[in-house]
Every structure is written in structure tokens, then in C-alpha cells.
Design a protein around this motif. Structure first.
Motif, short mmCIF file in Angstrom:
data_model
loop_
_atom_site.label_atom_id
_atom_site.label_comp_id
_atom_site.label_asym_id
_atom_site.label_seq_id
_atom_site.Cartn_x
_atom_site.Cartn_y
_atom_site.Cartn_z
N LYS A 141 0.84 -1.20 0.00
CA LYS A 141 0.00 0.00 0.00
C LYS A 141 0.87 1.25 0.00
CE LYS A 141 -3.70 0.21 2.60
NZ LYS A 141 -4.59 0.34 3.78
N LYS A 142 1.91 1.24 0.84
CA LYS A 142 2.81 2.39 0.90
C LYS A 142 3.66 2.50 -0.36
CE LYS A 142 2.84 2.52 5.93
NZ LYS A 142 3.62 2.52 7.19
N ALA A 143 4.00 1.37 -0.95
CA ALA A 143 4.73 1.40 -2.22
C ALA A 143 3.89 2.06 -3.30
CB ALA A 143 5.12 -0.02 -2.63
N GLU A 144 2.59 1.77 -3.30
CA GLU A 144 1.70 2.35 -4.30
C GLU A 144 1.60 3.87 -4.15
OE1 GLU A 144 -0.24 2.67 -7.59
OE2 GLU A 144 0.57 0.75 -6.89
N ILE A 145 1.63 4.35 -2.90
CA ILE A 145 1.64 5.79 -2.68
C ILE A 145 2.87 6.42 -3.34
CG2 ILE A 145 1.87 7.60 -0.94
CD1 ILE A 145 0.23 5.86 0.94
N CYS A 146 4.02 5.80 -3.15
CA CYS A 146 5.25 6.34 -3.75
C CYS A 146 5.17 6.33 -5.27
CB CYS A 146 6.45 5.53 -3.26
SG CYS A 146 6.77 5.68 -1.49
N ARG A 147 4.62 5.28 -5.83
CA ARG A 147 4.45 5.25 -7.29
C ARG A 147 3.54 6.37 -7.76
NH1 ARG A 147 3.49 -0.35 -6.10
NH2 ARG A 147 5.45 -1.53 -6.32
N SER A 148 2.50 6.65 -6.98
CA SER A 148 1.56 7.71 -7.37
C SER A 148 2.22 9.07 -7.34
CB SER A 148 0.33 7.69 -6.46
OG SER A 148 0.63 8.17 -5.17
N MET A 149 3.28 9.24 -6.51
CA MET A 149 4.03 10.50 -6.50
C MET A 149 5.00 10.60 -7.66
SD MET A 149 4.84 11.38 -2.47
CE MET A 149 5.35 9.76 -1.93
N GLY A 150 5.26 9.48 -8.33
CA GLY A 150 6.17 9.47 -9.47
C GLY A 150 7.45 8.70 -9.25
N ALA A 151 7.61 8.09 -8.08
CA ALA A 151 8.81 7.31 -7.80
C ALA A 151 8.72 5.95 -8.49
CB ALA A 151 8.98 7.13 -6.30
N GLU A 152 9.86 5.47 -8.95
CA GLU A 152 9.91 4.17 -9.63
C GLU A 152 10.75 3.14 -8.87
OE1 GLU A 152 11.30 4.94 -13.56
OE2 GLU A 152 9.52 6.12 -14.14
N ALA A 153 11.79 3.59 -8.18
CA ALA A 153 12.68 2.69 -7.45
C ALA A 153 12.16 2.53 -6.03
CB ALA A 153 14.10 3.24 -7.44
N ILE A 154 11.59 1.38 -5.74
CA ILE A 154 10.91 1.17 -4.45
C ILE A 154 11.34 -0.16 -3.85
CG2 ILE A 154 8.67 0.88 -3.32
CD1 ILE A 154 7.51 2.62 -5.63
N ILE A 155 11.63 -0.15 -2.57
CA ILE A 155 11.98 -1.37 -1.83
C ILE A 155 10.96 -1.56 -0.72
CG2 ILE A 155 13.70 -2.50 -0.36
CD1 ILE A 155 15.86 -0.87 -1.81
N ASP A 156 10.23 -2.65 -0.79
CA ASP A 156 9.30 -3.03 0.28
C ASP A 156 10.09 -3.91 1.25
OD1 ASP A 156 7.40 -4.15 1.95
OD2 ASP A 156 5.93 -4.47 0.35
N ARG A 157 10.56 -3.32 2.32
CA ARG A 157 11.48 -4.04 3.21
C ARG A 157 10.79 -5.19 3.92
NH1 ARG A 157 12.98 -0.43 8.44
NH2 ARG A 157 14.01 -2.40 8.86
N SER A 158 9.50 -5.12 4.10
CA SER A 158 8.77 -6.23 4.72
C SER A 158 8.66 -7.40 3.76
CB SER A 158 7.38 -5.78 5.16
OG SER A 158 7.46 -4.80 6.16
N ALA A 159 8.26 -7.11 2.53
CA ALA A 159 8.11 -8.17 1.53
C ALA A 159 9.45 -8.83 1.21
CB ALA A 159 7.48 -7.60 0.26
N GLU A 160 10.51 -8.04 1.22
CA GLU A 160 11.83 -8.59 0.89
C GLU A 160 12.58 -9.09 2.12
OE1 GLU A 160 14.06 -6.25 -1.95
OE2 GLU A 160 12.21 -5.31 -2.70
N GLY A 161 11.97 -8.94 3.29
CA GLY A 161 12.46 -9.60 4.49
C GLY A 161 13.76 -9.11 5.06
N TYR A 162 14.05 -7.81 4.95
CA TYR A 162 15.31 -7.31 5.51
C TYR A 162 15.25 -7.30 7.03
CZ TYR A 162 16.54 -5.95 0.79
OH TYR A 162 16.82 -5.98 -0.55
N ARG A 163 16.29 -7.86 7.65
CA ARG A 163 16.44 -7.89 9.10
C ARG A 163 17.86 -7.46 9.43
NH1 ARG A 163 11.87 -8.11 8.36
NH2 ARG A 163 10.30 -9.61 9.10
N PHE A 164 18.04 -6.20 9.73
CA PHE A 164 19.38 -5.65 9.92
C PHE A 164 20.00 -6.01 11.27
CE2 PHE A 164 17.45 -2.38 6.97
CZ PHE A 164 18.05 -2.90 5.83
N TRP A 165 19.19 -6.55 12.18
CA TRP A 165 19.68 -6.95 13.49
C TRP A 165 19.40 -8.43 13.72
CZ3 TRP A 165 22.02 -3.76 17.24
CH2 TRP A 165 22.11 -2.41 16.89
N LYS A 166 20.45 -9.18 14.09
CA LYS A 166 20.27 -10.60 14.42
C LYS A 166 19.55 -10.75 15.76
CE LYS A 166 24.53 -12.10 12.11
NZ LYS A 166 25.87 -12.75 12.30
N ASP A 167 19.92 -9.89 16.69
CA ASP A 167 19.29 -9.87 17.99
C ASP A 167 19.41 -8.46 18.55
OD1 ASP A 167 21.89 -9.60 19.27
OD2 ASP A 167 22.14 -11.76 19.00
#
Length: 445
Positions: free
Chosen positions: A260-286
Motif C-alpha cells: 500500500k505504501k509502495a503504491e503511494i510512492c508510485r503515485s508520487m512518481g517514484a519508480e525505485a521502491i523497496i518493500d522491506r517487509s516483503a523482501e524480508g530485511y532484518r538488519f539486526w540478528k538480535d
């Protein structure tokens, strides 16, 4: 208050009409109470509920001092400092008010057992104090939240460096989440004529903050062609950073947490988008250990979106959760500019990636009057648009703040103060029609 509202809603009210209006003895305002600062003791940050700590009280109208103005507030908005105030983190704001109160007899007005919060407003000037020449009763205005004294030389190159710099409605009293607000006259700016009261109130703090952080020479000094990594690109700050990047010829790489938030960015005109939840980024092991492999995976994903380039600028505000990754992915000689730490203040990063690659970390806090004025001018010209997604009543401010605290909102959430309904205050309908899809972009999600 009814006479004041009637004058604002009338089409033929004159400055003299406003100047002759009697001021009420009291008005309604959103407050926190000094005797409740321990109410959340023992709870985690996430468990603290602004709906329990924020009150709508009847409070006396403050004394008007030199260089100040009383403004009838038609609408305001909720910022993250409203969240901090409501949950008494990192410190209760009453310490700010006590310290300010010790600086002068006039400042003593701010040291009260209640704190009227709010760092945005759109409304109408009711009274001006001695020494105010640029504004008069009846002027339709918005306010930025920089409060300065400027008695020290330190602030006369950049007013943000004034030793007595404070954020109005957070480190001062009589803020904008109220029917009347007390501001310094050099906080005032013209209300954009094509916007409603609630739309005009929404950009102030976050728009000015993003402008200084990203565009100003006091921040990252973004230029055409820059790749700009924007955390929370559909949020209160990030939505303006995304617009500034696009308007300034840069390429935003928008990091969001849902489709949903990615779609907002596209509506503003952005094309390069990273959905960190969908792509599963976890920068901290613990709790105590970051994962450099995730930094590298993140950097690789950025290069896939930019044609092999690293980012020139990172627009940082989450803080602890993301800062290690931000330092890592910035190009050699690039800039990490930070204005907040919503996920934690104690940052940790691998300094080798900073010093050996000649990167810079810049701290950026709100904006000076000139930067705020320029940011508001872009709104007034229709180059940058409000990101208002939802509007609440003054009585619902606790719920609005709760929504921001739990990050269930998009863009900015507004609060109607004196305005009896949404949609009022538009003076330039022709310009509004031209930009209406962009103005409503966040409402349509």
C-alpha cells in the motif's frame, strides 16, 4: 470563540473587524498534565497509549508579549513530537518548560502544570504584540515551529544555532493543537490560498524539516542526478523528501513497509521502491548484534534499481534500526543526513565504512525561518503538495496521536480545531482544481 469563528467564515470581514473582536477568557486545547508524567512507568514504548495521557482542557488565554501574535487555529496536525510528548519520552516536556520559564519573566508564562502541545497550525491572526509590523489581525497564516530569541551572535548566520532555539509546542507551551495559539511573529508565513485549513496545516514541521535536511546547504545540498535513499518514503517526513527529490531532478529510492505504501510512492512518481517487509530485511540478528550480510543484500538491491550506482544521500530518521545499513550503502564520499531516531537514539555502525570511504554524517534539526519560508513557498506554488491522509476532531487528538505512534497512518494526519468541518478556507479555487489529484493523493489510498 463563536464570534471569532463567525468572522473567519464570513467573506467580508476586515482587519478592523478582527482587531475589534473581544478575546475570550479561555479556549479549548490539547494538553498533557504534569501530575501524570509517571502514568506509563513500567510499560514499554509501544504499550504507552496517548489516548490516556492527552486531554482536551479549557485553558486561559495567555498574555501577549512583544514580537508575538495570538492566532485563531482553524486546523493543526500531529507530528512525532506529539507522540513523544504524549508518552513522556525520552523525557517529560515539563523540564523544557521549566528551563524556558527561568530565562525571563515573560517566558515564565510557559512554565505551567499543563502543556498545550502541537507544532503546526493554519489559522487567522487575532492580535499582535508591540513591535510586530509584518502581520495584522485578519491575516490568514500558517506557522513554522522554530522559536528563537536571537540575543546571541551564534544564531545570526543560521538561526537554528541560536542557544535559545526551541521547538514551539514541544519545548514551549501554547502550541497549535488548540483553538488559539501563541507564536512569535517570525514563525508566521502566508497560508497557501488553494488549500483548505487542514491541508495547509499539515506540511509545516515535516515539510520544513525535509527541505533543510535534503535540499538546503545546511543539510545534504541535493543536486540533480543524485540517488537519494529515503526511509519511510510514504510517511510524514519521507513523503515530502520523495517529492523534493523528484522535483529537484534526483532519483528517490523509496523504502516502505507495505505494498500500500509502495503504491503511494508510485503515485508520487517514484519508480525505485523497496518493500522491506516483503523482501524480508532484518538488519539486526538480535538486540545487540547487527547483520552485515543484510547490509550487503540491501546494497545489492539498491544497485539493481539504480543501474549499478550506490546512493549519494541517505535521508535518515528511523535511527538505531537502520543506521548501520545507511552508513554501509552510501557511496564513497556520500552523505547520511539524520533528523530523528524514531526506532532508538543509540546508533551503531561500522566506522570503517565511514572513514575509509570519506562519507559524512550530518545532523539536521527542523529549519530556520528562511528554509521554512522557501518550503512553504513551494507548497503555495503547487510544486510540493500536502500529504494529508485523514482528519480528526480536536477531541480525537488522542486517537490521531495513537495512530501515528503505532504507524498505522499514511503521510500526515490533521486535526480540526476551530474549523467546523473539512473543506473550508480555499481562496484560489482555480489553482486548486489544477492540483486536486495531487492534493488528494494520500486521501485516495
Amino acid at each position: 470563540m463563536k464570534e471569532i469563528l463567525d468572522a473567519i467564515l464570513a467573506s467580508d470581514s476586515t482587519p478592523a473587524d478582527f482587531g475589534n473582536l473581544p478575546l475570550p477568557e479561555s479556549y479549548r486545547a490539547v494538553t498533557v498534565h504534569k501530575d501524570e508524567v509517571e502514568m506509563f512507568d513500567g510499560l514499554s514504548t509501544r504499550e504507552k497509549d496517548p489516548r490516556k495521557s492527552l486531554h482536551v482542557d479549557e485553558v486561559p488565554v495567555p498574555e501577549l508579549g512583544p514580537g508575538e501574535a495570538l492566532v485563531a487555529v482553524m486546523a493543526s496536525s500531529v507530528n512525532y513530537n506529539s507522540v513523544w510528548t504524549s508518552i513522556f519520552e525520552p523525557l517529560p516536556t515539563f523540564g523544557f518548560l521549566e528551563r524556558y520559564g527561568r530565562t525571563s519573566p515573560l517566558a515564565k508564562r510557559h512554565d505551567l502544570p499543563y502543556h498545550i502541545i502541537g507544532s503546526d497550525l493554519a489559522g487567522v491572526v487575532l492580535r499582535t504584540g508591540p513591535g510586530v509590523n509584518a502581520w495584522r489581525p485578519g491575516d490568514e497564516v500558517v506557522a513554522h515551529c522554530l522559536s528563537v530569541e536571537l540575543e546571541s551572535a551564534d544564531g545570526h548566520d543560521d538561526t537554528m544555532l541560536d542557544p535559545e532555539q526551541r521547538i514551539w509546542g514541544f519545548e514551549t507551551n501554547f502550541g497549535g493543537l488548540a483553538e488559539i495559539a501563541l507564536v512569535k511573529s517570525n514563525q508566521l508565513m502566508p497560508k497557501p490560498a488553494h488549500l483548505t485549513w487542514e491541508e495547509a496545516a499539515a506540511p509545516g514541521l515535516v515539510n520544513s524539516t525535509a527541505y533543510r535536511q535534503l535540499v538546503s546547504r545546511n543539510g545534504a545540498a541535493m543536486k540533480q542526478g543524485d540517488n537519494v535513499l529515503i526511509w519511510g518514503a510514504s510517511g510524514g517526513l519521507g513523503s515530502y523528501a520523495t517529492q523534493f527529490a523528484l522535483a529537484g531532478g534526483a532519483t528517490p529510492i523509496c523504502v516502505v513497509s507495505s505494498e500500500k505504501k509502495a503504491e503511494i510512492c508510485r503515485s508520487m512518481g517514484a519508480e525505485a521502491i523497496i518493500d522491506r517487509s516483503a523482501e524480508g530485511y532484518r538488519f539486526w540478528k538480535d538486540e545487540n548484534t547487527q547483520d552485515p550480510k543484510e547490509w550487503k543484500r540491501f546494497g545489492k538491491r539498491i544497485r539493481e534499481l539504480t543501474g549499478g550506482e550506490d546512493v549519494d544521500i541517505v535521508f535518515e530518521h528511523p535511527g538505531r534500526e537502520t543506521f548501520g545499513a545507511s552508513v554501509y550503502v552510501t557511496r564513497k564520499g556520500g552523505t547520511i543526513v539524520t533528523c530523528a531516531s524514531t526506532s532508538g537514539y543509540m546508533h551503531s555502525y561500522d566506522n570503517r565504512y565511514l572513514w575509509m570511504s570519506l562519507k559524512r554524517i550530518i545532523g539536521s534539526h527542523f529549519a530556520n525561518y528562511r528554509e521554512a519560508w522557501e518550503a512553504n513557498r513551494l507548497i503555495a506554488k503547487g510544486k510540493i503538495h500536502p500529504t494529508l491522509s485523514k482528519t480528526y476532531s480536536l477531541e480525537e487528538t488522542g486517537q490521531a496521536t495513537y495512530d501515528v505512534h503505532r504507524n498505522v497512518h499514511q503521510g500526515k494526519v490533521g486535526v480540526l480545531c476551530l474549523s467546523p468541518r473539512e473543506g473550508l478556507g480555499v481562496r484560489d479555487q482555480e489553482m486548486r482544481e489544477k492540483h486536486l489529484p495531487a492534493i488528494n493523493r494520500f486521501r485516495n489510498v
